[in-house]
Design an enzyme around this catalytic site. Structure first.
Site, short mmCIF file in Angstrom:
data_model
loop_
_atom_site.label_atom_id
_atom_site.label_comp_id
_atom_site.label_asym_id
_atom_site.label_seq_id
_atom_site.Cartn_x
_atom_site.Cartn_y
_atom_site.Cartn_z
CB SER A 183 -0.78 0.05 1.11
OG SER A 183 -0.24 0.13 2.39
CG HIS A 211 -4.36 -1.66 -1.08
ND1 HIS A 211 -5.03 -0.33 -0.96
CD2 HIS A 211 -3.96 -1.77 0.16
CE1 HIS A 211 -4.98 0.11 0.16
NE2 HIS A 211 -4.19 -0.49 0.91
CE LYS A 242 -7.69 -1.19 1.96
NZ LYS A 242 -7.11 -2.17 2.80
C1 LIG Z 1 -7.23 -2.81 4.05
C2 LIG Z 1 -6.68 -4.10 4.22
C3 LIG Z 1 -7.04 -4.93 5.05
C4 LIG Z 1 -8.36 -4.99 6.11
O1 LIG Z 1 -9.43 -4.73 5.54
P1 LIG Z 1 -10.92 -4.68 6.18
O2 LIG Z 1 -11.82 -5.22 5.41
O3 LIG Z 1 -10.93 -2.96 6.17
O4 LIG Z 1 -10.53 -4.91 7.38
C5 LIG Z 1 -6.45 -6.25 4.87
N1 LIG Z 1 -5.41 -6.34 4.19
C6 LIG Z 1 -4.91 -5.45 3.47
C7 LIG Z 1 -3.63 -5.75 2.39
C8 LIG Z 1 -5.25 -4.21 3.46
O5 LIG Z 1 -5.03 -3.41 2.59
#
Ligand SMILES: *Cc1c(COP(=O)(O)O)cnc(C)c1O
Length: 396
Positions: A183, A211, A242
């Site tokens: 990220s 992501h 996301k």
């Molecule tokens: C955002 C993210 C998460 C967490 O996701 P949520 O559904 O918001 O708990 C887990 N792993 C990665 C790689 C992320 O970028």
């Protein structure tokens, strides 16, 4: 007792503040979208949401959610295996599995829970988990809950991964775990090389597509599409929070027996509430839209290419990206904060990151592009970066 504890917490909080690491929250008073209203009354362009496909406020998803409120109610008041499963949850799981080309899928309240509940039911002290050093916090926590032997390799470093795999021949089963997109740099995991090593050293692969799902690959099917490895990894985790609408919800999708075992043994699944029907219905709608067209992916990829080209032409140091995450490298922590503050004054909301979120002397502004951005938004952002960049001596 609390008097002493209070003094202790106050001191700790002061330490966080004096290190400049205290997190303040900006309050948005509009829906999440390209143009947002913040509590000061100003309108700004949002370049720091994970709203990659611009679906967070999409009319079709809102309609699907509203309809489900009428047909399926508000909440489930139950875990899945007691009475928390509706037709909508089963349909969404089928859609997730189909999207990624896997056998089956299981829903969680969040991907944090999916990652928290995936390792411990599947592996024990006789096994090995081999994890990229930059994997998400939820993977790190999930691995901690599992008794398997732990190995770590530097971000995307295939030599180190190979060394780990050699040593891990001592264990019964081996699972390589990686984020699809990291990220902070926006780089995609080298899944082609990981896959080759997994074949050579008899290991399984788990990839967290949080992501990358919806973003990476020509039609947004994630890293496995990008590297032509659909259906070839054992486990994929991801989020609905996301690109996929941004509400809430996570999932694990993979081989049938793996999903079957998680339904029996995965603690965040067994002991935490079902996602609301409205969220499940909007998720189904979203996957139906994805199945019809990849127009949003096309627009996102065009937007990202357009933005990075303009920024590089202006003289900015932009890391090559394979996703919708663009890192504008500044190296200096203070400069990253100054620049983000000045950009907000210009009506552009971006975040500056510095150590310990990124390595020392690697401070940057992270810009997240969305299919919800129009050309005029991108042009406005580039113009503001050029103005502020010149003021701060970042470019000449
Ligand atoms: C955002 C993210 C998460 C967490 O996701 P949520 O559904 O918001 O708990 C887990 N792993 C990665 C790689 C992320 O970028």
């Amino acid at each position: 007792m609390y008097t002493n504890f209070q003094a202790h917490l106050t001191r700790e909080l002061e330490t966080i503040k004096s290190a400049g690491l205290y997190k303040n929250e900006r309050i948005i008073t509009s829906a999440q979208q390209a143009v947002i209203k913040i509590s000061t009354g100003e309108e700004v362009l949002n370049f720091c949401a994970n709203n990659y496909l611009g679906l967070s406020n999409h009319p079709e998803l809102i309609r699907a959610a509203k309809e489900a409120l009428d047909t399926h109610g508000y909440g489930m008041s139950s875990v899945r295996f007691i009475c928390g499963t509706q037709d909508l949850h089963k349909e969404l799981e089928a859609q997730v599995a189909q999207f990624f080309g896997m056998d089956d899928a299981i829903l969680y309240a969040a991907c944090f829970d999916a990652n928290g509940g995936v390792f411990e039911p599947l592996l024990d002290e006789k096994d090995a988990i081999i994890s990229d050093a930059l994997n998400h916090a939820s993977i790190i926590d999930g691995v901690r809950l599992c008794k398997a032997q732990r190995y770590r390799y530097a971000n995307a470093n295939m030599e180190e991964l190979e060394n780990c795999l050699k040593i891990a021949q001592a264990q019964r089963f081996r699972l390589i775990v990686t984020d699809g997109i990291f990220s902070m740099d926006g780089n995609v995991a080298p899944l082609d090389h990981i896959y080759a090593l997994a074949q050579k050293y008899d290991a399984m692969i788990m990839i967290d597509e949080s992501h990358s799902a919806g973003v990476v690959g020509k039609t947004g099917r994630g890293a496995t599409e990008q590297f032509d490895l659909r259906g070839k990894v054992e486990i994929i985790t991801g989020t609905l929070g996301k690109a996929f609408g941004g509400a809430i919800g996570g999932f694990t999708t993979g081989k049938q027996e793996i999903i079957d075992m998680l339904r029996q043994r995965s603690r965040p699944y067994l002991f935490s509430n079902s996602i609301p029907p409205s969220v499940a219905a909007a998720g189904i709608k979203m996957f139906q839209m994805m199945a019809q067209t990849s127009a949003l992916q096309d627009k996102l990829h065009e937007n990202t290419a357009y933005f990075t080209q303009k920024m590089m032409a202006a003289g900015f140091d932009i890391k090559p990206t394979q996703s919708a995450i663009c890192a504008l490298m500044l190296y200096d922590a203070k400069l990253s904060q100054e620049m983000a503050a000045k950009m907000l004054q210009e009506g552009i909301y971006v975040i500056g990151f510095y150590y310990p979120v990124v390595p020392k002397d690697q401070a940057r502004i992270r810009i997240q592009i969305s299919a919800g951005h129009e050309r005029a938004h991108l042009d406005k952002a580039v113009a503001a970066f050029i103005k502020v960049g010149k003021e701060l001596g970042v470019i000449t």
